[in-house]
Write an enzyme that holds these catalytic residues in place. Structure first.
Site, PDB file in Angstrom:
ATOM      1  N   HIS A 294       0.847  -1.205   0.000  1.00  0.00           N
ATOM      2  CA  HIS A 294       0.000   0.000   0.000  1.00  0.00           C
ATOM      3  C   HIS A 294       0.887   1.262   0.000  1.00  0.00           C
ATOM      4  CE1 HIS A 294      -3.118   2.784   1.384  1.00  0.00           C
ATOM      5  NE2 HIS A 294      -4.007   1.848   1.413  1.00  0.00           N
TER       6      HIS A 294
ATOM      7  N   GLU B 212      -0.827   1.365  -5.260  1.00  0.00           N
ATOM      8  CA  GLU B 212      -0.667   0.117  -4.510  1.00  0.00           C
ATOM      9  C   GLU B 212      -0.586  -1.098  -5.425  1.00  0.00           C
ATOM     10  OE1 GLU B 212      -3.898   2.433  -1.921  1.00  0.00           O
ATOM     11  OE2 GLU B 212      -3.976   0.269  -1.711  1.00  0.00           O
TER      12      GLU B 212
HETATM   13  O1  TA6 Z   1      -6.177   1.637  -0.602  1.00  0.00           O
HETATM   14  C1  TA6 Z   1      -7.207   2.555  -0.434  1.00  0.00           C
HETATM   15  C2  TA6 Z   1      -7.926   2.269   0.866  1.00  0.00           C
HETATM   16  O2  TA6 Z   1      -8.531   1.005   0.849  1.00  0.00           O
HETATM   17  C3  TA6 Z   1      -8.914   3.402   1.121  1.00  0.00           C
HETATM   18  O3  TA6 Z   1     -10.254   2.961   0.968  1.00  0.00           O
HETATM   19  C4  TA6 Z   1      -8.590   3.853   2.548  1.00  0.00           C
HETATM   20  O4  TA6 Z   1      -9.337   3.108   3.479  1.00  0.00           O
HETATM   21  C5  TA6 Z   1      -7.089   3.537   2.599  1.00  0.00           C
HETATM   22  O5  TA6 Z   1      -6.987   2.268   1.961  1.00  0.00           O
HETATM   23  C6  TA6 Z   1      -6.446   3.582   3.956  1.00  0.00           C
HETATM   24  O6  TA6 Z   1      -6.933   2.540   4.758  1.00  0.00           O
HETATM   25  P1  TA6 Z   1      -6.429   2.504   6.295  1.00  0.00           P
HETATM   26  O7  TA6 Z   1      -7.057   1.283   6.889  1.00  0.00           O
HETATM   27  O8  TA6 Z   1      -4.914   2.411   6.269  1.00  0.00           O
HETATM   28  O9  TA6 Z   1      -6.879   3.817   6.887  1.00  0.00           O
END
Ligand code: TA6
Length: 295
Positions: free
Chosen positions: A165, A269
């Protein structure tokens, strides 16, 4: 805990970082990095002579059981909310547990650090009762190579979703584009399920953006006009790419994300999720790799 410091090369130092969490500092001939054992999270990387490439929130938590906000969180063995268990942590447990340092070695101008996670009481739950072994190899140099290999140690087949991520630092998201996904269908997570047709141009940002590009192994290029640089992410073993920026309202709603920090970051990601989730027969493994380059 960390192994014997004498077992690592001089370009690798072990110590305590934010929140007293164990951290590995890499200062190689071609690049430097910071890696927390917590979540095996790379929180900094810069080629020698270059500006930092990864973004970190100044409001990030550094505590057991909490995700570090920035760098490269590892989402595993599910992505987003667990499909059945609402009590299970978002994006899986891998970023919430401490990994072990398995090896650290120099390879030419690069430094290679390998971390390991096996199933423990901290990973086993009704959401994921399975035996597994994960090995995460981080190669620090003029480029950053992140390679996550997962082996199914269970007697039954398992299906995993996974993502590196990656939070990238940009001068201004409003003059940043992401190329390489042109013509690729995507799920717009803000607009509900359903596949949207690909777009002809690069991804541009004018509001909260949360897209899952399916069935793609494309190399993506983040063109950061404000900072005058491009960052490319090449992949192998990945068939989904997620692009995210929270924009102002979502950033303000996140307690570990500074209200004004959204203009300085974009997530691109490297993933396998949804239709490209990976099914592993007992004893088999899968490797997903991302290679970051700056120009
Ligand atoms: O990758 C995007 C995502 O899934 C968004 O929907 C947002 O939730 C982000 O990840 C961050 O997630 P987190 O659980 O690290 O706050």
């Amino acid at each position: 805990m960390l192994p014997d410091p004498s077992a690592v090369p001089p370009s690798v130092r072990l110590g305590s970082g934010a929140g007293g969490l164990p951290v590995i500092w890499v200062t190689g001939r071609a690049g430097s990095a910071e890696i927390y054992l917590h979540g095996a999270q790379v929180t900094a990387w810069a080629p020698v002579g270059a500006e930092p490439v990864l973004w970190m929130s100044a409001a990030s938590r550094f505590a057991a059981g909490a995700a570090i906000r920035g760098g490269v969180p590892i989402c595993f063995p599910w992505f987003g909310n667990h499909p059945q268990d609402p009590a299970a942590p978002a994006h899986g447990f891998a970023r919430l547990v401490s990994w072990e340092l398995a090896e650290a070695e120099e390879a030419g101008d690069d430094v290679r650090v390998s971390l390991r996670l096996r199933d423990t009481a901290a990973t086993r739950s009704s959401a994921w009762p399975h035996r597994f072994e994960a090995r995460y190899t981080i190669t620090v140099g003029a480029r950053l190579t992140l390679s996550l290999r997962v082996v199914n140690r269970d007697p039954v087949p398992v299906t995993i979703a996974e993502a590196l991520h990656t939070y990238l630092r940009v001068g201004d998201i409003r003059s940043t584009t992401v190329g390489g996904l042109e013509g690729t269908a995507f799920i717009d997570r803000l607009a509900g399920p359903g596949l949207r047709p690909g777009e002809s141009g690069p991804v541009r940002f004018a509001g909260e953006t949360d897209r899952i590009y399916v069935a793609t192994s494309a190399t993506t290029t983040v063109t950061d006009r404000a900072a005058g640089r491009s960052i490319t992410i090449a992949t192998s073993g990945s068939h989904s790419t997620v692009v995210w920026n929270p924009w102002a309202a979502k950033a303000a709603a996140l307690t570990d994300f500074g209200d004004k920090e959204w203009t300085g970051m974009v997530c691109v990601e490297t993933a396998n999720l949804g239709g490209s989730a990976v099914r592993l027969a007992p004893g088999s493994g899968h490797t997903m790799t991302a290679v970051l380059d700056v120009s």
